[in-house]
Motif scaffolding. Structure first.
Motif, PDB file in Angstrom:
ATOM      1  N   GLN A  25     -27.275  39.567  85.686  1.00 22.29           N
ATOM      2  CA  GLN A  25     -27.484  40.957  85.296  1.00 22.29           C
ATOM      3  C   GLN A  25     -28.942  41.344  85.479  1.00 22.29           C
ATOM      4  O   GLN A  25     -29.829  40.491  85.469  1.00 22.29           O
ATOM      5  N   GLU A  26     -29.187  42.643  85.624  1.00 24.27           N
ATOM      6  CA  GLU A  26     -30.554  43.140  85.574  1.00 24.27           C
ATOM      7  C   GLU A  26     -31.112  42.779  84.201  1.00 24.27           C
ATOM      8  O   GLU A  26     -30.402  42.894  83.199  1.00 24.27           O
ATOM      9  N   ASP A  27     -32.359  42.342  84.118  1.00 26.78           N
ATOM     10  CA  ASP A  27     -32.840  41.826  82.833  1.00 26.78           C
ATOM     11  C   ASP A  27     -33.037  42.895  81.760  1.00 26.78           C
ATOM     12  O   ASP A  27     -32.899  42.615  80.577  1.00 26.78           O
ATOM     13  N   CYS A  28     -33.375  44.137  82.141  1.00 27.15           N
ATOM     14  CA  CYS A  28     -33.580  45.216  81.153  1.00 27.15           C
ATOM     15  C   CYS A  28     -34.576  44.807  80.073  1.00 27.15           C
ATOM     16  O   CYS A  28     -34.474  45.257  78.924  1.00 27.15           O
ATOM     17  N   GLY A  29     -35.507  43.937  80.395  1.00 32.04           N
ATOM     18  CA  GLY A  29     -36.493  43.518  79.412  1.00 32.04           C
ATOM     19  C   GLY A  29     -36.021  42.434  78.465  1.00 32.04           C
ATOM     20  O   GLY A  29     -36.735  42.083  77.527  1.00 32.04           O
ATOM     21  N   VAL A 164     -36.362  39.007  68.217  1.00 35.10           N
ATOM     22  CA  VAL A 164     -35.120  38.600  67.549  1.00 35.10           C
ATOM     23  C   VAL A 164     -33.916  39.241  68.236  1.00 35.10           C
ATOM     24  O   VAL A 164     -32.861  38.618  68.396  1.00 35.10           O
ATOM     25  N   LEU A 165     -34.066  40.476  68.684  1.00 38.52           N
ATOM     26  CA  LEU A 165     -32.980  41.171  69.387  1.00 38.52           C
ATOM     27  C   LEU A 165     -32.742  40.610  70.785  1.00 38.52           C
ATOM     28  O   LEU A 165     -31.703  40.878  71.395  1.00 38.52           O
ATOM     29  N   GLY A 166     -33.717  39.847  71.293  1.00 37.20           N
ATOM     30  CA  GLY A 166     -33.573  39.246  72.619  1.00 37.20           C
ATOM     31  C   GLY A 166     -34.556  39.765  73.645  1.00 37.20           C
ATOM     32  O   GLY A 166     -34.546  39.326  74.797  1.00 37.20           O
ATOM     33  N   LEU A 167     -35.416  40.696  73.254  1.00 34.77           N
ATOM     34  CA  LEU A 167     -36.381  41.271  74.198  1.00 34.77           C
ATOM     35  C   LEU A 167     -37.534  40.311  74.467  1.00 34.77           C
ATOM     36  O   LEU A 167     -37.961  39.575  73.585  1.00 34.77           O
ATOM     37  N   LYS A 168     -38.029  40.346  75.685  1.00 34.32           N
ATOM     38  CA  LYS A 168     -39.175  39.509  76.055  1.00 34.32           C
ATOM     39  C   LYS A 168     -40.419  40.393  76.169  1.00 34.32           C
ATOM     40  O   LYS A 168     -40.357  41.606  75.972  1.00 34.32           O
ATOM     41  N   HIS A 169     -41.550  39.793  76.506  1.00 27.96           N
ATOM     42  CA  HIS A 169     -42.790  40.553  76.623  1.00 27.96           C
ATOM     43  C   HIS A 169     -42.729  41.529  77.796  1.00 27.96           C
ATOM     44  O   HIS A 169     -42.163  41.218  78.843  1.00 27.96           O
ATOM     45  N   ARG A 170     -43.317  42.702  77.568  1.00 29.02           N
ATOM     46  CA  ARG A 170     -43.425  43.716  78.623  1.00 29.02           C
ATOM     47  C   ARG A 170     -44.804  44.350  78.503  1.00 29.02           C
ATOM     48  O   ARG A 170     -45.076  45.103  77.571  1.00 29.02           O
ATOM     49  N   SER A 196     -35.055  52.418  76.470  1.00 30.96           N
ATOM     50  CA  SER A 196     -34.097  52.195  77.563  1.00 30.96           C
ATOM     51  C   SER A 196     -33.695  50.730  77.643  1.00 30.96           C
ATOM     52  O   SER A 196     -32.516  50.401  77.888  1.00 30.96           O
ATOM     53  N   ASP A 197     -34.633  49.823  77.409  1.00 31.37           N
ATOM     54  CA  ASP A 197     -34.291  48.391  77.391  1.00 31.37           C
ATOM     55  C   ASP A 197     -33.300  48.094  76.271  1.00 31.37           C
ATOM     56  O   ASP A 197     -32.289  47.414  76.477  1.00 31.37           O
TER      57      ASP A 197
END
Length: 202
Positions: A25-29, A164-170, A196-197
């Motif tokens: 999948q597209e990572d979406c952050g 915690v939600l699963g987002l990585k650094h941006r 949007s992420d």
């Protein structure tokens, strides 16, 4: 004949493995697993977060406020913040609970790290997330106690709850998921890229 059968078996096995592998999948952050799938809580939210007794009482409203910021932007309940503190050792580990800790000790070679979130997942679904705040090397403030020498605890927790939600650094677009939070920075509102992420998974 055996060579032909071997080649046919190898081809069939390769096709089977390819057909069974999840589609990337597209990572979406978001953090991705080894198959390129976004890692999140899926249908297991809201995530229950416990507050360890090491967390100062005056910062509990900041934690609640940070969770509410994610929820307002998602348009749904994402967290259940349990404000009654939990006891136990100041030693985060995989125990099936999601806990926020204020750590009085920290690795000397990572003293510039303000906080750390440890995630555990199976497949593409998160099963646990623990937040450690570096209270050894940093001082914090919230609301009226603003200081250019301290870190805004709401902004820091907002960032860690994103992990915690699963987002990585941006490190672009003014994201709250930027790697570093400067002292005195009141980064407590999500950027459009964060929203949007977030909506890719929640």
């Amino acid at each position: 004949m055996w060579k032909w059968l071997g080649a046919a078996l190898l081809l069939t096995t390769a096709l089977f493995v390819q057909a069974c592998a999840p589609k990337a999948q597209e990572d979406c952050g978001f953090v991705q697993n080894s198959y390129g799938e976004r890692v999140s809580w899926k249908d297991q939210s809201p995530v229950t977060m416990y507050i360890h007794e090491s967390v100062p009482n005056e910062y509990i409203p900041a934690i609640v406020s940070a969770a509410e910021t994610w929820e307002r932007n998602a348009g749904r309940k994402l967290f259940n913040i349990v404000t009654t503190k939990v006891g136990g050792d100041l030693a985060p580990h995989k125990d099936g609970r999601n806990i926020i800790y204020f750590m009085s000790t920290w690795e000397a070679n990572r003293s510039t790290e303000q906080a750390r979130t440890n995630l555990y997942w199976v497949g593409d679904q998160i099963s646990e997330g623990d937040i450690r705040v570096n209270a050894k090397d940093f001082d914090f403030y919230w609301n009226s106690n603003r200081s250019s020498l301290k870190v805004n605890i709401e902004a820091l927790i907002l960032h860690e709850l994103g992990h915690v939600l699963g987002l990585k650094h941006r490190d672009s677009g003014g994201s709250v998921m930027a790697t570093y939070l400067p002292s005195g920075a009141d980064r407590v509102a999500l950027a459009s890229t964060d929203v949007s992420d977030l909506k890719c998974e929640y």
